[in-house]
Write a protein that holds these residues in place. Sequence first.
Motif, PDB file in Angstrom:
ATOM      1  N   GLU A 201       0.850  -1.192   0.000  1.00  0.00           N
ATOM      2  CA  GLU A 201       0.000   0.000   0.000  1.00  0.00           C
ATOM      3  C   GLU A 201       0.885   1.243   0.000  1.00  0.00           C
ATOM      4  OE1 GLU A 201      -3.589   2.069   2.526  1.00  0.00           O
ATOM      5  OE2 GLU A 201      -2.751   0.176   3.278  1.00  0.00           O
ATOM      6  N   LEU A 202       0.577   2.170  -0.895  1.00  0.00           N
ATOM      7  CA  LEU A 202       1.405   3.372  -1.030  1.00  0.00           C
ATOM      8  C   LEU A 202       0.621   4.621  -0.663  1.00  0.00           C
ATOM      9  CD1 LEU A 202       3.064   2.625  -4.509  1.00  0.00           C
ATOM     10  CD2 LEU A 202       4.072   2.253  -2.259  1.00  0.00           C
ATOM     11  N   THR A 203       1.350   5.623  -0.211  1.00  0.00           N
ATOM     12  CA  THR A 203       0.729   6.921   0.060  1.00  0.00           C
ATOM     13  C   THR A 203       1.529   8.010  -0.657  1.00  0.00           C
ATOM     14  OG1 THR A 203      -0.057   8.413   1.784  1.00  0.00           O
ATOM     15  CG2 THR A 203       2.025   7.329   2.219  1.00  0.00           C
ATOM     16  N   THR A 204       0.917   9.159  -0.888  1.00  0.00           N
ATOM     17  CA  THR A 204       1.564  10.220  -1.686  1.00  0.00           C
ATOM     18  C   THR A 204       2.646  10.939  -0.881  1.00  0.00           C
ATOM     19  OG1 THR A 204      -0.618  10.548  -2.622  1.00  0.00           O
ATOM     20  CG2 THR A 204       1.043  12.201  -3.175  1.00  0.00           C
ATOM     21  N   ASN A 205       3.764  11.219  -1.535  1.00  0.00           N
ATOM     22  CA  ASN A 205       4.840  12.011  -0.923  1.00  0.00           C
ATOM     23  C   ASN A 205       4.556  13.499  -1.104  1.00  0.00           C
ATOM     24  OD1 ASN A 205       6.801  10.462   0.346  1.00  0.00           O
ATOM     25  ND2 ASN A 205       7.716   9.836  -1.598  1.00  0.00           N
ATOM     26  N   PRO A 206       5.137  14.337  -0.258  1.00  0.00           N
ATOM     27  CA  PRO A 206       4.973  15.784  -0.467  1.00  0.00           C
ATOM     28  C   PRO A 206       5.678  16.199  -1.754  1.00  0.00           C
ATOM     29  CG  PRO A 206       6.593  15.343   1.256  1.00  0.00           C
ATOM     30  CD  PRO A 206       5.980  14.026   0.893  1.00  0.00           C
ATOM     31  N   ASP A 207       5.111  17.174  -2.469  1.00  0.00           N
ATOM     32  CA  ASP A 207       5.762  17.697  -3.667  1.00  0.00           C
ATOM     33  C   ASP A 207       6.642  18.874  -3.237  1.00  0.00           C
ATOM     34  OD1 ASP A 207       6.432  19.102  -6.044  1.00  0.00           O
ATOM     35  OD2 ASP A 207       4.786  18.094  -7.075  1.00  0.00           O
ATOM     36  N   ILE A 208       7.943  18.626  -3.152  1.00  0.00           N
ATOM     37  CA  ILE A 208       8.882  19.616  -2.597  1.00  0.00           C
ATOM     38  C   ILE A 208       8.922  20.875  -3.467  1.00  0.00           C
ATOM     39  CG2 ILE A 208      11.276  19.986  -1.848  1.00  0.00           C
ATOM     40  CD1 ILE A 208      11.483  16.834  -1.778  1.00  0.00           C
ATOM     41  N   LEU A 209       9.037  20.672  -4.771  1.00  0.00           N
ATOM     42  CA  LEU A 209       9.148  21.813  -5.692  1.00  0.00           C
ATOM     43  C   LEU A 209       7.896  22.687  -5.623  1.00  0.00           C
ATOM     44  CD1 LEU A 209      10.572  23.292  -8.031  1.00  0.00           C
ATOM     45  CD2 LEU A 209       9.642  21.576  -9.587  1.00  0.00           C
ATOM     46  N   ALA A 210       6.720  22.046  -5.652  1.00  0.00           N
ATOM     47  CA  ALA A 210       5.472  22.819  -5.613  1.00  0.00           C
ATOM     48  C   ALA A 210       5.388  23.601  -4.303  1.00  0.00           C
ATOM     49  CB  ALA A 210       4.280  21.889  -5.769  1.00  0.00           C
TER      50      ALA A 210
ATOM     51  N   ARG B  27       4.969  22.568 -15.530  1.00  0.00           N
ATOM     52  CA  ARG B  27       5.452  23.928 -15.243  1.00  0.00           C
ATOM     53  C   ARG B  27       4.287  24.811 -14.800  1.00  0.00           C
ATOM     54  NH1 ARG B  27       6.600  29.131 -17.314  1.00  0.00           N
ATOM     55  NH2 ARG B  27       5.227  28.922 -19.124  1.00  0.00           N
ATOM     56  N   ARG B  28       3.183  24.697 -15.532  1.00  0.00           N
ATOM     57  CA  ARG B  28       2.016  25.534 -15.215  1.00  0.00           C
ATOM     58  C   ARG B  28       1.393  25.127 -13.877  1.00  0.00           C
ATOM     59  NH1 ARG B  28       0.474  28.902 -19.186  1.00  0.00           N
ATOM     60  NH2 ARG B  28       1.576  28.621 -21.138  1.00  0.00           N
ATOM     61  N   ARG B  29       1.297  23.796 -13.670  1.00  0.00           N
ATOM     62  CA  ARG B  29       0.663  23.323 -12.429  1.00  0.00           C
ATOM     63  C   ARG B  29       1.467  23.759 -11.203  1.00  0.00           C
ATOM     64  NH1 ARG B  29       0.310  18.262 -13.817  1.00  0.00           N
ATOM     65  NH2 ARG B  29       1.923  17.397 -12.492  1.00  0.00           N
ATOM     66  N   LYS B  30       2.807  23.706 -11.333  1.00  0.00           N
ATOM     67  CA  LYS B  30       3.640  24.060 -10.167  1.00  0.00           C
ATOM     68  C   LYS B  30       3.991  25.548 -10.160  1.00  0.00           C
ATOM     69  CE  LYS B  30       5.465  19.358  -9.936  1.00  0.00           C
ATOM     70  NZ  LYS B  30       6.314  18.441  -9.214  1.00  0.00           N
ATOM     71  N   LYS B  31       3.513  26.298 -11.170  1.00  0.00           N
ATOM     72  CA  LYS B  31       3.715  27.760 -11.262  1.00  0.00           C
ATOM     73  C   LYS B  31       5.206  28.137 -11.237  1.00  0.00           C
ATOM     74  CE  LYS B  31      -0.741  29.126  -9.280  1.00  0.00           C
ATOM     75  NZ  LYS B  31      -1.329  27.818  -8.967  1.00  0.00           N
ATOM     76  N   LEU B  32       5.944  27.569 -12.219  1.00  0.00           N
ATOM     77  CA  LEU B  32       7.395  27.783 -12.270  1.00  0.00           C
ATOM     78  C   LEU B  32       7.757  28.716 -13.421  1.00  0.00           C
ATOM     79  CD1 LEU B  32       8.530  24.047 -12.060  1.00  0.00           C
ATOM     80  CD2 LEU B  32       8.112  25.620 -10.168  1.00  0.00           C
ATOM     81  N   PRO B  33       8.754  29.588 -13.233  1.00  0.00           N
ATOM     82  CA  PRO B  33       9.218  30.403 -14.351  1.00  0.00           C
ATOM     83  C   PRO B  33       9.976  29.574 -15.390  1.00  0.00           C
ATOM     84  CG  PRO B  33      10.520  30.858 -12.370  1.00  0.00           C
ATOM     85  CD  PRO B  33       9.405  29.940 -11.963  1.00  0.00           C
ATOM     86  N   LEU B  34      10.562  28.450 -14.956  1.00  0.00           N
ATOM     87  CA  LEU B  34      11.367  27.643 -15.891  1.00  0.00           C
ATOM     88  C   LEU B  34      11.259  26.152 -15.575  1.00  0.00           C
ATOM     89  CD1 LEU B  34      13.539  27.527 -18.164  1.00  0.00           C
ATOM     90  CD2 LEU B  34      15.277  27.821 -16.391  1.00  0.00           C
TER      91      LEU B  34
END
Length: 409
Positions: free
Chosen positions: A312-321, A350-357
Amino acid sequence: MSVCIQTSTDLAGKKILLGITGGIAAYKCAELVRLLKKSGADVLVGMTDAATRFVTPLTFQALSGHPVAVDAWNPDQGNGMHHIDLTRTADLMVVAPASADFLAKIAQGRADDLLSTLVLARDCPLAVAPAMNRQMWSNPATQRNVAQLRADGISIWGPASGAQACGETGEGRMQEACELLEQIIAALTPKVLAGQRMVMTVGPTFEPLDPVRGITNRSSGQMGYAMARAFGQAGAEVTLVSGPVNLATPLGVRRIDVESAAEMRQAVMREIGNATVFVGVAAVADYRPVNVAEHKLKKTESESAQRGRTIELTTNPDILAEVAALPAAPFCVGFAAESQHLDEYAEAKRRRKKLPLMIGNLVADGLGTTDNQVTLYDDAGRHPLPLLHKADLAKRLVEELAKRLNAAA
Ligand code: PMT
């Protein structure tokens, strides 16, 4: 200690004047000259008389492809101005090994042989790599001379600590050829990222299942480490938060080792406060096992286990986001490794995480390989770069990043 990561373009077009003084570490300079040549530099060698007793000038002539300068009174030298001519075209002069006697001599501005005359007559930067017995190094007279040289704007590289040729152990060993090569490349690299404080995640993560097993991926860390090296050489202060990889830390880079995504996140959040740039090169596991067994999971013979075992797996935090969403977020750069539809998926991330690059690469091009081909995605569109060795690609990414940081400033 650093390992030689070099390309034939690192020092292309550069001329290095290498001065060798009398010390057993002179033997390491044969390797240094070879590495410098391999990095594209033209190398001129000057030796003191004492240095020629450890290694012959012929060795350095063969390796550098130029006659070695030893004698200040050489009548074959055209206008008799050898001490001037040799330094005029050099981009950098390095004295390695620099003996205690030579440091004392140049601290006083004396010029009683060819090498000390070259030091005085030069119009290029000078670095010295001291090598001597630990007691000679710690002697107040040597320390006074070193302080004077620093005040005169001369770079002091090392010395390193460890076992010495005399049988004693301590500070006074000359840096290894690879480290000197790194210092030389850094000294000659334009500081286009000066003032930037960067936090980077690199490598894979390892999500444990039990004390023996875990979930990980094929990221080797090569892309991230090449970038950390290039960013550091371009003047940035770099902190690497690194998953488990088998790579040496680039010179001058601070490294924090972590294993899981949770540990990576914790280290990033601790370090990010002061950062001006965050780069997520790491292949962070999106999921981790819900349960981590304290003891090794045993194979069972039950009927249900015969059919297979479910994790059974659980979601990790998204560090970049999470970093990109901070109130005073640094300039955030993401990476996306895809096996298909690179443009669509990378730009969507890129759009989902709102990144310039966002920097996208196909798994087949970049994962675990020495070369990589990437495409940059920003508000202006997509910008593909050619397939390059990761060390060369990292240098291109320095330019691309510096351009965008300047524009954003
Ligand atoms: O290490 P090498 O062998 O040299 O290979 C380099 C590389 C292929 C791993 C590298 O170039 C690369 O593409 N890294 C990103 C891998 C990836 O697919 O990331 P992602 O699409 O899962 O995530 C997108 C971005 O979010 C990445 O910047 C990632 O670091 C970040 N992320 C993802 C998940 C998560 N939980 N936290 C994150 O910070």
